[in-house]
Motif scaffolding. Structure first.
Motif, PDB file in Angstrom:
ATOM      1  N   ILE A   2       0.859  -1.189   0.000  1.00 23.65           N
ATOM      2  CA  ILE A   2       0.000   0.000   0.000  1.00 23.65           C
ATOM      3  C   ILE A   2       0.891   1.233   0.000  1.00 23.65           C
ATOM      4  O   ILE A   2       2.033   1.187   0.473  1.00 23.65           O
ATOM      5  CB  ILE A   2      -0.979   0.046   1.190  1.00 23.65           C
ATOM      6  CG1 ILE A   2      -0.254   0.210   2.516  1.00 23.65           C
ATOM      7  CG2 ILE A   2      -1.889  -1.164   1.208  1.00 23.65           C
ATOM      8  CD1 ILE A   2      -1.142   0.671   3.637  1.00 23.65           C
ATOM      9  N   LYS A  46      -5.588  -6.518  -0.510  1.00 19.59           N
ATOM     10  CA  LYS A  46      -4.866  -5.239  -0.424  1.00 19.59           C
ATOM     11  C   LYS A  46      -5.820  -4.063  -0.243  1.00 19.59           C
ATOM     12  O   LYS A  46      -5.491  -3.083   0.407  1.00 19.59           O
ATOM     13  CB  LYS A  46      -3.992  -5.020  -1.656  1.00 19.59           C
ATOM     14  CG  LYS A  46      -2.988  -6.124  -1.920  1.00 19.59           C
ATOM     15  CD  LYS A  46      -2.045  -6.355  -0.773  1.00 19.59           C
ATOM     16  CE  LYS A  46      -1.011  -7.393  -1.167  1.00 19.59           C
ATOM     17  NZ  LYS A  46      -0.504  -8.156  -0.079  1.00 19.59           N
ATOM     18  N   ALA A  50      -5.664  -1.284   2.710  1.00 19.77           N
ATOM     19  CA  ALA A  50      -5.645   0.158   2.455  1.00 19.77           C
ATOM     20  C   ALA A  50      -6.741   0.859   3.243  1.00 19.77           C
ATOM     21  O   ALA A  50      -6.511   1.921   3.836  1.00 19.77           O
ATOM     22  CB  ALA A  50      -5.802   0.434   0.961  1.00 19.77           C
ATOM     23  N   LYS A  54      -6.239   3.686   6.154  1.00 19.73           N
ATOM     24  CA  LYS A  54      -6.893   4.994   6.031  1.00 19.73           C
ATOM     25  C   LYS A  54      -7.737   5.299   7.268  1.00 19.73           C
ATOM     26  O   LYS A  54      -7.679   6.400   7.817  1.00 19.73           O
ATOM     27  CB  LYS A  54      -7.762   5.020   4.778  1.00 19.73           C
ATOM     28  CG  LYS A  54      -8.407   6.344   4.503  1.00 19.73           C
ATOM     29  CD  LYS A  54      -9.174   6.303   3.197  1.00 19.73           C
ATOM     30  CE  LYS A  54      -9.801   7.641   2.905  1.00 19.73           C
ATOM     31  NZ  LYS A  54     -10.512   7.645   1.623  1.00 19.73           N
ATOM     32  N   VAL A  70      -4.670   6.838   0.498  1.00 22.49           N
ATOM     33  CA  VAL A  70      -4.052   5.525   0.610  1.00 22.49           C
ATOM     34  C   VAL A  70      -4.502   4.712  -0.588  1.00 22.49           C
ATOM     35  O   VAL A  70      -5.706   4.641  -0.881  1.00 22.49           O
ATOM     36  CB  VAL A  70      -4.474   4.811   1.912  1.00 22.49           C
ATOM     37  CG1 VAL A  70      -3.793   3.471   2.033  1.00 22.49           C
ATOM     38  CG2 VAL A  70      -4.172   5.676   3.127  1.00 22.49           C
ATOM     39  N   SER A  72      -3.778   0.912  -2.897  1.00 23.52           N
ATOM     40  CA  SER A  72      -3.171  -0.417  -2.869  1.00 23.52           C
ATOM     41  C   SER A  72      -2.575  -0.737  -4.222  1.00 23.52           C
ATOM     42  O   SER A  72      -3.004  -0.217  -5.247  1.00 23.52           O
ATOM     43  CB  SER A  72      -4.222  -1.460  -2.487  1.00 23.52           C
ATOM     44  OG  SER A  72      -5.235  -1.485  -3.459  1.00 23.52           O
TER      45      SER A  72
END
Length: 73
Positions: A2, A46, A50, A54, A70, A72
């Motif tokens: 990330i 992912k 993320a 966040k 953020v 991924s």
């Protein structure tokens, strides 16, 4: 992996994510490129990793007013 894009509070973001664990999701700081903070994650999903990162940043006092995103990869 990330990527957190933020020009400010980079040390706080690194410390927060490296100390954050939820289930099998853990983060390890890999490198910094400009305003990008790149983290390896143990998560299979992912996008979930993320979102967790966040939300964790937003739930801090300094994260509420921070401009960041953020993504991924």
């Amino acid at each position: 992996m990330i990527i957190v894009n933020s020009a400010m509070q980079q040390d706080n973001i690194k410390a927060l994510l490296e100390s954050l664990t939820e289930g099998e999701i853990k983060y390890t700081f890999k490198e910094k490129k400009g305003i990008q903070l790149i983290f390896e994650t143990t998560a299979e999903d992912k996008e979930k990793a993320a979102k967790l990162a966040k939300d964790a940043i937003k739930n801090t006092d300094w994260g509420r007013v921070l401009y960041f995103n953020v993504v991924s990869q």
